[in-house]
Scaffold this active site. Structure first.
Site, PDB file in Angstrom:
ATOM      1  CG  HIS A 252      27.935  55.495  83.634  1.00  0.00           C
ATOM      2  ND1 HIS A 252      27.472  56.832  84.146  1.00  0.00           N
ATOM      3  CD2 HIS A 252      27.081  55.154  82.610  1.00  0.00           C
ATOM      4  CE1 HIS A 252      26.175  56.957  83.647  1.00  0.00           C
ATOM      5  NE2 HIS A 252      26.049  55.941  82.865  1.00  0.00           N
TER       6      HIS A 252
ATOM      7  CG  HIS B  40      21.644  53.828  84.301  1.00  0.00           C
ATOM      8  ND1 HIS B  40      22.703  52.964  84.120  1.00  0.00           N
ATOM      9  CD2 HIS B  40      21.727  54.831  83.522  1.00  0.00           C
ATOM     10  CE1 HIS B  40      23.474  53.624  83.586  1.00  0.00           C
ATOM     11  NE2 HIS B  40      23.032  54.729  82.809  1.00  0.00           N
TER      12      HIS B  40
ATOM     13  CB  CYS C  56      22.878  60.316  75.504  1.00  0.00           C
ATOM     14  SG  CYS C  56      23.003  59.302  73.882  1.00  0.00           S
TER      15      CYS C  56
ATOM     16  CG  HIS D 109      21.586  59.292  82.765  1.00  0.00           C
ATOM     17  ND1 HIS D 109      22.682  59.928  82.436  1.00  0.00           N
ATOM     18  CD2 HIS D 109      21.766  57.948  82.437  1.00  0.00           C
ATOM     19  CE1 HIS D 109      23.523  58.973  82.007  1.00  0.00           C
ATOM     20  NE2 HIS D 109      23.106  57.796  81.990  1.00  0.00           N
TER      21      HIS D 109
ATOM     22  CD  GLU E 210      24.815  66.358  76.229  1.00  0.00           C
ATOM     23  OE1 GLU E 210      25.005  65.964  74.855  1.00  0.00           O
ATOM     24  OE2 GLU E 210      24.486  65.537  77.045  1.00  0.00           O
TER      25      GLU E 210
ATOM     26  CE1 TYR F 210      24.976  51.716  75.677  1.00  0.00           C
ATOM     27  CE2 TYR F 210      22.502  52.593  75.705  1.00  0.00           C
ATOM     28  CZ  TYR F 210      23.992  52.609  75.804  1.00  0.00           C
ATOM     29  OH  TYR F 210      24.624  53.767  76.321  1.00  0.00           O
TER      30      TYR F 210
ATOM     31  CD  GLU G 175      26.863  54.629  79.464  1.00  0.00           C
ATOM     32  OE1 GLU G 175      25.813  54.469  80.090  1.00  0.00           O
ATOM     33  OE2 GLU G 175      27.128  55.657  79.297  1.00  0.00           O
TER      34      GLU G 175
ATOM     35  CD  GLU H 286      22.638  54.644  79.366  1.00  0.00           C
ATOM     36  OE1 GLU H 286      23.325  55.557  79.994  1.00  0.00           O
ATOM     37  OE2 GLU H 286      22.462  54.841  78.012  1.00  0.00           O
TER      38      GLU H 286
ATOM     39  CD1 TRP I 271      24.209  56.079  72.026  1.00  0.00           C
ATOM     40  CD2 TRP I 271      25.723  55.416  73.242  1.00  0.00           C
ATOM     41  NE1 TRP I 271      25.029  57.189  72.165  1.00  0.00           N
ATOM     42  CE2 TRP I 271      25.941  56.794  73.149  1.00  0.00           C
ATOM     43  CE3 TRP I 271      26.963  54.489  74.013  1.00  0.00           C
ATOM     44  CZ2 TRP I 271      26.941  57.513  73.738  1.00  0.00           C
ATOM     45  CZ3 TRP I 271      27.823  55.248  74.740  1.00  0.00           C
ATOM     46  CH2 TRP I 271      27.891  56.628  74.403  1.00  0.00           C
TER      47      TRP I 271
END
Length: 178
Positions: free
Chosen positions: A30, A37, A72, A74, A92, A109, A119, A121, A166
């Site tokens: 980032h 990714h 969101c 990863h 979160e 995006y 970003e 991804e 996004w």
């Protein structure tokens, strides 16, 4: 499910076809030239049919303070999307999720925030349900609201600057009535 030291969390790097080609520490990602990714986005609904949106904490490196989808994240190397979503939902928002399913399996995006951070991804989009209100982690979430999906779509499409890029792109494709 794994506990993750945020200082050494790895993300999965992927090629244009979405195949894993390695890993990199999340803290080194980032920047102005972010490698492609793997990620995921989740929209959480309650029993009333409302969708949970969150405002990103002001301390977030990318898009601080903007409204976005529920959460969101990863997946870690070798971690299933389901396990990653469960891990991030608890971390979160303190939520346990039910009825998880993918709604936009091929969403991808690339966006640049005001500070120049990119970003980039491949980011499948999921829908889930929760039976409790969230208990947000203040390092991740500044505030949250349950809202009508049609109102959210109208707001995001008429004022995209107030929302994560996004989410705005996802809302153009998502069907909440399915």
């Amino acid at each position: 499910m794994q506990d993750v030291d945020q200082r050494v969390e790895l993300v999965v790097l992927v090629d244009e076809a979405g195949r894993s080609i390695g890993t990199a520490p999340k803290l080194t990602m980032h920047d102005a030239d972010t490698a492609l990714h793997l990620a995921f986005s989740v929209y959480v609904f309650n029993a009333r049919g409302e969708v949970l949106i969150t405002r990103r904490a002001l301390s977030k490196r990318t898009w601080p303070g903007v409204w976005t989808n529920s959460f969101c994240g990863h997946p870690l190397p070798g971690e299933s999307q389901r396990d990653a979503i469960d891990r991030r939902g608890r971390f979160e928002l303190g939520l346990d999720l039910d009825d998880l399913f993918v709604t936009l399996p091929l969403f991808r995006y690339r966006a640049t925030d005001a500070s120049g951070v990119v970003e980039n991804e491949i980011c499948p989009v999921y829908r889930a349900t929760a039976h409790t209100d969230p208990s947000p982690n203040p390092d991740e979430v500044a505030e949250y609201v349950w809202t009508d999906p049609a109102t959210l779509r109208a707001s995001a499409l008429s004022s995209p600057w107030a929302f994560s890029p996004w989410m705005v792109l996802q809302l153009k494709e998502l069907r909440f009535d399915a």
